[in-house]
Design a protein around this motif. Structure first.
Motif, PDB file in Angstrom:
ATOM      1  N   VAL A 194       0.834  -1.206   0.000  1.00 21.57           N
ATOM      2  CA  VAL A 194       0.000   0.000   0.000  1.00 21.57           C
ATOM      3  C   VAL A 194       0.864   1.249   0.000  1.00 21.57           C
ATOM      4  O   VAL A 194       0.645   2.185  -0.773  1.00 21.57           O
ATOM      5  CB  VAL A 194      -0.944  -0.009   1.226  1.00 21.57           C
ATOM      6  CG1 VAL A 194      -1.615   1.348   1.394  1.00 21.57           C
ATOM      7  CG2 VAL A 194      -1.994  -1.091   1.073  1.00 21.57           C
ATOM      8  N   ALA A 223      -4.487   4.555  -2.418  1.00 21.52           N
ATOM      9  CA  ALA A 223      -5.910   4.201  -2.417  1.00 21.52           C
ATOM     10  C   ALA A 223      -6.189   3.049  -3.383  1.00 21.52           C
ATOM     11  O   ALA A 223      -7.005   2.164  -3.088  1.00 21.52           O
ATOM     12  CB  ALA A 223      -6.752   5.421  -2.782  1.00 21.52           C
ATOM     13  N   ASP A 224      -5.510   3.057  -4.547  1.00 22.88           N
ATOM     14  CA  ASP A 224      -5.677   1.953  -5.496  1.00 22.88           C
ATOM     15  C   ASP A 224      -5.193   0.644  -4.893  1.00 22.88           C
ATOM     16  O   ASP A 224      -5.810  -0.408  -5.080  1.00 22.88           O
ATOM     17  CB  ASP A 224      -4.908   2.248  -6.784  1.00 22.88           C
ATOM     18  CG  ASP A 224      -5.404   3.506  -7.485  1.00 22.88           C
ATOM     19  OD1 ASP A 224      -6.608   3.817  -7.357  1.00 22.88           O
ATOM     20  OD2 ASP A 224      -4.587   4.182  -8.140  1.00 22.88           O
ATOM     21  N   ILE A 226      -5.000  -0.104  -1.693  1.00 31.12           N
ATOM     22  CA  ILE A 226      -5.910  -0.525  -0.629  1.00 31.12           C
ATOM     23  C   ILE A 226      -7.090  -1.293  -1.213  1.00 31.12           C
ATOM     24  O   ILE A 226      -7.540  -2.308  -0.661  1.00 31.12           O
ATOM     25  CB  ILE A 226      -6.390   0.702   0.175  1.00 31.12           C
ATOM     26  CG1 ILE A 226      -5.242   1.265   1.008  1.00 31.12           C
ATOM     27  CG2 ILE A 226      -7.567   0.345   1.084  1.00 31.12           C
ATOM     28  CD1 ILE A 226      -5.568   2.549   1.730  1.00 31.12           C
ATOM     29  N   LYS A 227      -7.587  -0.838  -2.343  1.00 37.44           N
ATOM     30  CA  LYS A 227      -8.693  -1.534  -2.992  1.00 37.44           C
ATOM     31  C   LYS A 227      -8.288  -2.940  -3.407  1.00 37.44           C
ATOM     32  O   LYS A 227      -9.057  -3.901  -3.271  1.00 37.44           O
ATOM     33  CB  LYS A 227      -9.166  -0.737  -4.209  1.00 37.44           C
ATOM     34  CG  LYS A 227     -10.358  -1.356  -4.911  1.00 37.44           C
ATOM     35  CD  LYS A 227     -10.848  -0.473  -6.054  1.00 37.44           C
ATOM     36  CE  LYS A 227     -12.073  -1.083  -6.727  1.00 37.44           C
ATOM     37  NZ  LYS A 227     -12.559  -0.237  -7.842  1.00 37.44           N
ATOM     38  N   ALA A 232     -12.689  -3.711  -1.951  1.00 32.76           N
ATOM     39  CA  ALA A 232     -13.450  -2.538  -2.368  1.00 32.76           C
ATOM     40  C   ALA A 232     -14.311  -1.975  -1.249  1.00 32.76           C
ATOM     41  O   ALA A 232     -14.603  -0.780  -1.225  1.00 32.76           O
ATOM     42  CB  ALA A 232     -14.327  -2.897  -3.570  1.00 32.76           C
ATOM     43  N   ALA A 235     -12.086   0.531   0.342  1.00 33.41           N
ATOM     44  CA  ALA A 235     -11.659   1.613  -0.544  1.00 33.41           C
ATOM     45  C   ALA A 235     -12.769   2.616  -0.826  1.00 33.41           C
ATOM     46  O   ALA A 235     -12.516   3.817  -0.940  1.00 33.41           O
ATOM     47  CB  ALA A 235     -11.132   1.019  -1.850  1.00 33.41           C
ATOM     48  N   LYS A 236     -14.001   2.157  -0.935  1.00 30.82           N
ATOM     49  CA  LYS A 236     -15.083   3.082  -1.317  1.00 30.82           C
ATOM     50  C   LYS A 236     -15.489   4.010  -0.177  1.00 30.82           C
ATOM     51  O   LYS A 236     -16.216   4.976  -0.400  1.00 30.82           O
ATOM     52  CB  LYS A 236     -16.300   2.293  -1.808  1.00 30.82           C
ATOM     53  CG  LYS A 236     -17.023   1.512  -0.731  1.00 30.82           C
ATOM     54  CD  LYS A 236     -18.207   0.770  -1.334  1.00 30.82           C
ATOM     55  CE  LYS A 236     -18.963  -0.021  -0.267  1.00 30.82           C
ATOM     56  NZ  LYS A 236     -20.123  -0.727  -0.837  1.00 30.82           N
ATOM     57  N   LEU A 238     -13.149   5.552   1.852  1.00 34.38           N
ATOM     58  CA  LEU A 238     -11.955   6.264   2.302  1.00 34.38           C
ATOM     59  C   LEU A 238     -12.109   7.776   2.180  1.00 34.38           C
ATOM     60  O   LEU A 238     -12.697   8.287   1.226  1.00 34.38           O
ATOM     61  CB  LEU A 238     -10.732   5.815   1.488  1.00 34.38           C
ATOM     62  CG  LEU A 238     -10.234   4.388   1.729  1.00 34.38           C
ATOM     63  CD1 LEU A 238      -9.092   4.069   0.787  1.00 34.38           C
ATOM     64  CD2 LEU A 238      -9.779   4.224   3.179  1.00 34.38           C
ATOM     65  N   SER A 240      -9.602  11.163   2.112  1.00 33.13           N
ATOM     66  CA  SER A 240      -8.197  11.495   1.877  1.00 33.13           C
ATOM     67  C   SER A 240      -7.826  12.776   2.607  1.00 33.13           C
ATOM     68  O   SER A 240      -8.558  13.765   2.578  1.00 33.13           O
ATOM     69  CB  SER A 240      -7.936  11.656   0.376  1.00 33.13           C
ATOM     70  OG  SER A 240      -6.588  12.018   0.145  1.00 33.13           O
ATOM     71  N   THR A 256     -11.145   5.685   6.870  1.00 34.61           N
ATOM     72  CA  THR A 256     -12.515   5.345   6.500  1.00 34.61           C
ATOM     73  C   THR A 256     -13.488   6.298   7.190  1.00 34.61           C
ATOM     74  O   THR A 256     -13.247   6.775   8.295  1.00 34.61           O
ATOM     75  CB  THR A 256     -12.845   3.900   6.904  1.00 34.61           C
ATOM     76  OG1 THR A 256     -12.466   3.688   8.258  1.00 34.61           O
ATOM     77  CG2 THR A 256     -12.111   2.918   6.006  1.00 34.61           C
TER      78      THR A 256
END
Length: 751
Positions: A194, A223-224, A226-227, A232, A235-236, A238, A240, A256
């Motif tokens: 990550v 972030a990519d 983590i997905k 997912a 990730a959805k 999160l 920033s 999150t």
């Protein structure tokens, strides 16, 4: 009777024993060995790292990278202790930019395992293979001399660690089962994958046809990754954060929002790109999320901090898992505040999983609920088609995506809690609906902000206070010092102003930062002295009602607390004044206040403590007035307090947009400014004035003619107290727990 046995003689330990003991401090288990090898690969500039593991890393731990490789001439000393290419002098530790620096990792591994290295540099026509034992280069099979052997190989380095702890039986017996050790290895790989988004990382178990449990490509963002690694579902949700907080600490975070929760707190912390642990920071963030989440649930947090190297001490522990850095408490407090700000801004919408009832089911009617439609219901009451539930299957995270409902504007008056609907179940049509699990009564928490409060069940009879017993001349003088905001007179107890007609703007225009060292030191002292437990009570409290005097009941979680509103508002007012320093809006009086008269009124009050042995009251009033007039320029510039040359007060600083200080507090405020503040030194002076401003805004009574109304307490003052950082020294006098629902149920069960 024989005498005592002769003392044992002191002898120098054998080098092999010393090295094995030292190796046990650096390499505790396969995951620690892998961490050291991964960091070496990243230090070598690798853009691709492949890890292969067998039996949790105890039988085989292999890592291959495409980095710069190791020069053939360096291979004979590669596994000797304290040999490194990353450090030359001790002072280099203050500017170290690499992961490794001691030269102990490979040496330690070679003392407790069979170590093989295959490496090739860009300018070498061939690769070289070398084997090590106990820190020394040993002959390969078929060789008589210990020397690197030329072989075929790609650029970079391949390291094989076989039979870890084969010669340390006690450590080997203490290892967890192979699957558990593998998951620890998996966790390390996932975290580095990550953080190092530009590096392609893979992890697989040894064996033909095994599927990689982690497989990321080079490029993209954390972030990519983590997905890919954690799924997912994480990730959805999160949020920033990329900001600079206290002491030049650059903070990059992916946290999150309150929609996501899990039973285990996943905390990825990197300081100057180094994977470390910080129990203090972890506890602070976990406590921060507690008001936003169901009991026992936790968030996902990825946090990367960049600090000046000279402020970080990486030489704390052999495993380099812990570091120390300057201003730790202040930086942790600043990070907590920044994450809290992000969570509050994202807390306007919550998603809840809903249970779909079968057609004809009577469960909803039995519960007093309307029957649910076949698809997920939205906040407006319409129905939508159910989304497809797919499973993201990785060994790091295997989370089922669920149908969700978004409910906006559920918060009332800043209420941060919500009512949890029944848990998700989506049963097939052929199965009966599952009854939602019930919550134990001792764990139920009232969270509806519209629910009635304690004071609504009683009729409050105003009582005469001590300050109301003074003579008529004193009453008239006190009334003349009541401030107003705009054109609204504040001649009663604590007026609430209209924000639309009265913008809360600094008196001097744009926000200023004067950069005073004293203010910075005072702010740092507040952060360092904060009590996290009591601060959490204020952050998540629900107002219940007044008790007696200035004591107020509040609820936090399943506990009931008694709060001294006067003390709490005094401390909050000090911190708020510190925050607004040099940028105060002004509360102006409808008529100038004669400082002499106001101080004379204060001296007649019992709280002033004037006795016959002190100078005459008129003399004190003249002295205080002269002092404040002489400091008028500073008081106006820093604190928005305007004094005229003839000793009249025109304005006082404001701390809240909907609140002006109680009129009855003005006389004592002016008296204390002149008698309690050290005007000779900068820091004590600033601290003293700020403390008096805090005291100016503290309620002296509740629901009395000259006190603060309970309505103002509930809707203005106590919402502001959610930002209070309660100090350790005053926490016991400010907040007392009087009841706990869980403990009360234990008492009832015994009856």
């Amino acid at each position: 009777m024989s005498g005592p046995a002769p003392p044992a003689r002191i002898k120098k330990l054998d080098a092999t024993v010393v090295n094995r003991i030292a190796a046990g401090e650096v390499i505790h288990r396969p995951a620690h060995a892998l961490k050291e090898l991964l960091e070496n690969a990243l230090d070598a500039g690798a853009t691709s790292v492949a890890v292969t593991v067998k039996d949790g890393g105890l039988t085989l731990l292999q890592i291959q990278d495409n980095g710069s490789g190791i020069h053939a001439d360096d291979l004979p000393v590669l596994c000797e202790r304290f040999t490194t290419s990353k450090l030359r002098a001790y002072d280099d530790l203050t500017r170290i930019a690499t992961y490794g620096f001691r030269g102990e990792a490979l040496a330690s591994i070679s003392h407790v395992a069979h170590l093989t290295v295959v490496t090739r540099t860009a300018d070498s026509p061939v690769a070289y293979r070398a084997q090590y034992a106990d820190g020394n280069l040993v002959p390969a099979p078929g060789q008589t001399k210990p020397a690197p052997k030329p072989c075929a190989g790609n650029q970079g380095t391949l390291i094989q660690v076989e039979q870890l702890f084969y010669n340390v039986r006690n450590r080997l017996k203490a290892m967890k089962p192979a699957n558990d050790e593998y998951h620890l290895v998996l966790d390390v790989v996932a975290r580095y994958a990550v953080h190092n988004a530009q590096v392609a990382v893979s992890l697989r178990k040894a064996g033909a046809g095994s599927v990689a449990d982690v497989a990321t490509t080079g490029g993209g963002t954390p972030a990519d990754k983590i997905k890919i690694v954690y799924g997912a579902a994480v990730a959805k949700e999160l949020l920033s954060i990329d900001d600079t907080v206290a002491h030049d600490c650059q903070m990059t975070a992916l946290v999150t929002n309150p929609n996501y929760s899990t039973k285990k707190f996943t905390f990825l912390l990197f300081i100057n790109n180094r994977l470390v642990e910080s129990p203090k920071l972890k506890r602070a963030l976990d406590a921060l999320y507690a008001p936003f989440m169901p009991k026992g649930m936790h968030p996902f947090v990825y946090l990367a901090l960049t600090l000046p190297p000279h402020k970080v001490d990486v030489n704390v522990h052999p495993t380099k898992q812990h570091v120390q850095f300057l201003h730790e408490e202040e930086i942790i407090a600043a990070i907590r505040d920044r994450v809290l700000k992000e969570l509050q801004s994202a807390n306007a919408s919550r998603h809840f999983a809903v249970q779909t009832l079968l057609p004809g089911s009577t469960q909803g009617g039995a519960l007093g609920l309307a029957r649910a439609p076949s698809g997920p219901a939205t906040a407006s009451g319409t129905t939508s088609e159910p989304s497809g539930g797919t499973r993201s299957g990785t060994a790091a995270a295997n989370v089922a995506e669920q149908n969700e409902i978004a409910e906006d504007d559920m918060l009332v008056d800043g209420d941060e809690d919500f009512v949890q609907p029944p848990p998700p179940s989506a049963p097939p049509r052929s199965r009966p609906p599952t009854r939602p699990p019930s919550t134990a009564p001792s764990q139920l928490v009232r969270t509806d902000a519209r629910a009635t409060t304690l004071d609504q069940f009683f009729t409050v009879t105003p009582r005469a206070s001590a300050s109301a017993t003074v003579n008529a001349t004193q009453d008239d003088a006190a009334a003349s010092v009541a401030p107003t905001v705009g054109t609204t007179p504040a001649r009663g107890p604590t007026p609430v102003v209209d924000d639309t007609a009265d913008p809360f703007l600094p008196l001097h225009g744009e926000t200023r930062d004067l950069g005073l060292t004293s203010i910075t030191e005072l702010a740092a002292a507040v952060a360092a002295n904060a009590d996290p437990d009591v601060t959490a009570v204020f952050a998540e409290h629900k107002y219940v009602g007044p008790a007696r005097g200035t004591l107020v009941l509040v609820q936090a979680g399943t506990a009931l607390y008694l709060v001294d509103a006067h003390t709490a508002m005094h401390e909050w007012g000090y911190q708020r004044a510190l925050e607004l320093f040099a940028n105060f809006p002004a509360a102006r009086f409808d008529a100038p206040v004669d400082v002499r008269v106001a101080v004379r009124v204060a001296l007649d009050m019992e709280e002033a403590g004037w006795t016959e042995g002190l100078p005459p009251k008129d003399t004190i009033a003249e002295t205080v007035t002269a002092l404040l007039v002489s400091r008028a320029d500073m008081l106006l510039d820093y604190f928005s307090m305007e004094f005229t040359a003839d000793g009249h007060l025109l304005s006082v600083p404001r701390l809240l947009a909907r609140y002006a200080p109680p009129a009855s507090n003005i006389p004592l405020f002016l008296l204390r400014l002149g008698t309690e503040v050290d005007w000779d030194e900068e820091l004590p002076c600033m601290q003293g004035v700020l403390a008096e401003i805090g005291l100016l805004y503290s309620p002296i009574a509740i629901d009395t003619p000259d006190g603060t109304s309970s309505h103002t307490l509930q809707h203005v003052l106590f919402p502001a107290l959610r930002s209070l950082r309660a100090s350790r020294e005053g926490a016991g006098a400010t907040v007392v727990r009087v009841a706990n629902l869980h403990e009360l149920y234990k008492v009832f069960e015994r009856c």
